[in-house]
Design an enzyme around this catalytic site. Structure first.
Site, PDB file in Angstrom:
ATOM      1  CG  HIS A 137      37.574  46.858  35.772  1.00 18.04           C
ATOM      2  ND1 HIS A 137      36.955  45.841  35.087  1.00 18.04           N
ATOM      3  CD2 HIS A 137      36.888  47.985  35.445  1.00 18.04           C
ATOM      4  CE1 HIS A 137      35.953  46.316  34.376  1.00 18.04           C
ATOM      5  NE2 HIS A 137      35.892  47.621  34.560  1.00 18.04           N
ATOM      6  CD  GLU A 167      32.691  36.662  33.582  1.00 16.06           C
ATOM      7  OE1 GLU A 167      31.491  36.878  33.362  1.00 16.06           O
ATOM      8  OE2 GLU A 167      33.621  37.304  33.027  1.00 16.06           O
TER       9      GLU A 167
END
Length: 260
Positions: A137, A167
């Site tokens: 991450h 995103e």
């Protein structure tokens, strides 16, 4: 980086100076007037000394006091300004957050004339889950930062960029035609693809898919969002790393399900 002085900070400093000077002068004026009235019957020499004292003491005591109070007020104003910025900004990418972005666009659309033009672009990172799965991450956050920086690098003054969540990003382009919106979308796609992303010591390409909705008359943010989001799914289903821009007026109702 823009090295020009921040106008808000400049105004705060000028406000400090004004309050310090005007506050001290008011104290001097009141003190002088009061002493002239009280000591007027003691003769010219006594009145002169009283006026001198009434001028010097407020100058010596009032100036630092008003300067201190003005600095405290300025500090509170700057703190409030920073809090407002933090509340409107995505901490990872420094783009506007979803609420602030939507509010900015809605405000522009509300104030725009009837024949205003513009476009909303929805931008989604391709295969982002695989980045998190392969590199972690932290590298996923780095990828989002790179994408956001690449988007802002190709925008014009007045364009607005926001992170809608995860995103997904959005860009509002005021006063553009469909062709101009396509040009900006392609610049964004290319800038992201050419950006340097080296999660494991080896350069890897990032890519985004972009859907856009272009308007040539009054519209709403929800309409632009719906159409741009549908076009985004169309770009995803067309193979990713692609753009799909449509006019609001002649947009077909696309209902595609993105494959896993």
């Amino acid at each position: 980086m823009n090295s020009s002085p921040n106008p808000v900070i400049s105004r705060n400093w000028s406000s400090v100076g004004r309050w310090t000077i005007f506050g001290t002068l008011i104290c001097i004026a009141v003190s002088v007037a009061f002493n002239r009235i009280v000591f007027d019957d003691l003769g010219g020499d006594a009145v002169g000394r009283a006026v001198m004292s009434a001028t010097v003491l407020p100058l010596l005591l009032g100036t630092p006091l008003f300067l201190f109070l003005s600095m405290r007020v300025r500090g509170l104003a700057l703190s409030n300004m920073r809090l407002r910025v933090v509340a409107r900004t995505d901490s990872l990418t420094s783009c506007l957050n979803r609420g602030a972005f939507a509010g900015r666009v809605e405000d522009w659309l509300h104030r725009a004339p009837q024949n205003a033009t513009g476009a909303l672009l929805m931008i989604d990172a391709d295969n982002f889950k695989s980045i998190n799965d392969l590199f972690g991450h932290q590298m996923g956050d780095e990828a989002l930062t790179i994408i956001a920086r690449s988007i802002r690098a190709v925008l014009r003054p007045g364009d607005v960029a926001g992170r809608m969540g995860g995103e997904e990003f959005a860009v509002f382009l005021p006063n553009v035609s469909e062709m101009e919106a396509q040009v900006v979308a392609e610049r964004i796609r290319r800038a992201v693809y050419l950006a340097m992303f080296v999660p494991d010591g080896q350069r890897r390409h990032l890519s985004v898919s972009i859907g856009g909705a272009v308007f040539v008359r009054s519209t709403t943010f929800s309409t632009l969002f719906r159409i741009a989001d549908q076009r985004l799914y169309g770009a995803k289903n067309a193979g990713r790393n692609a753009i799909a821009v449509a006019q609001v007026d002649d947009h077909p109702d696309i209902r595609l399900k993105l494959s896993a």
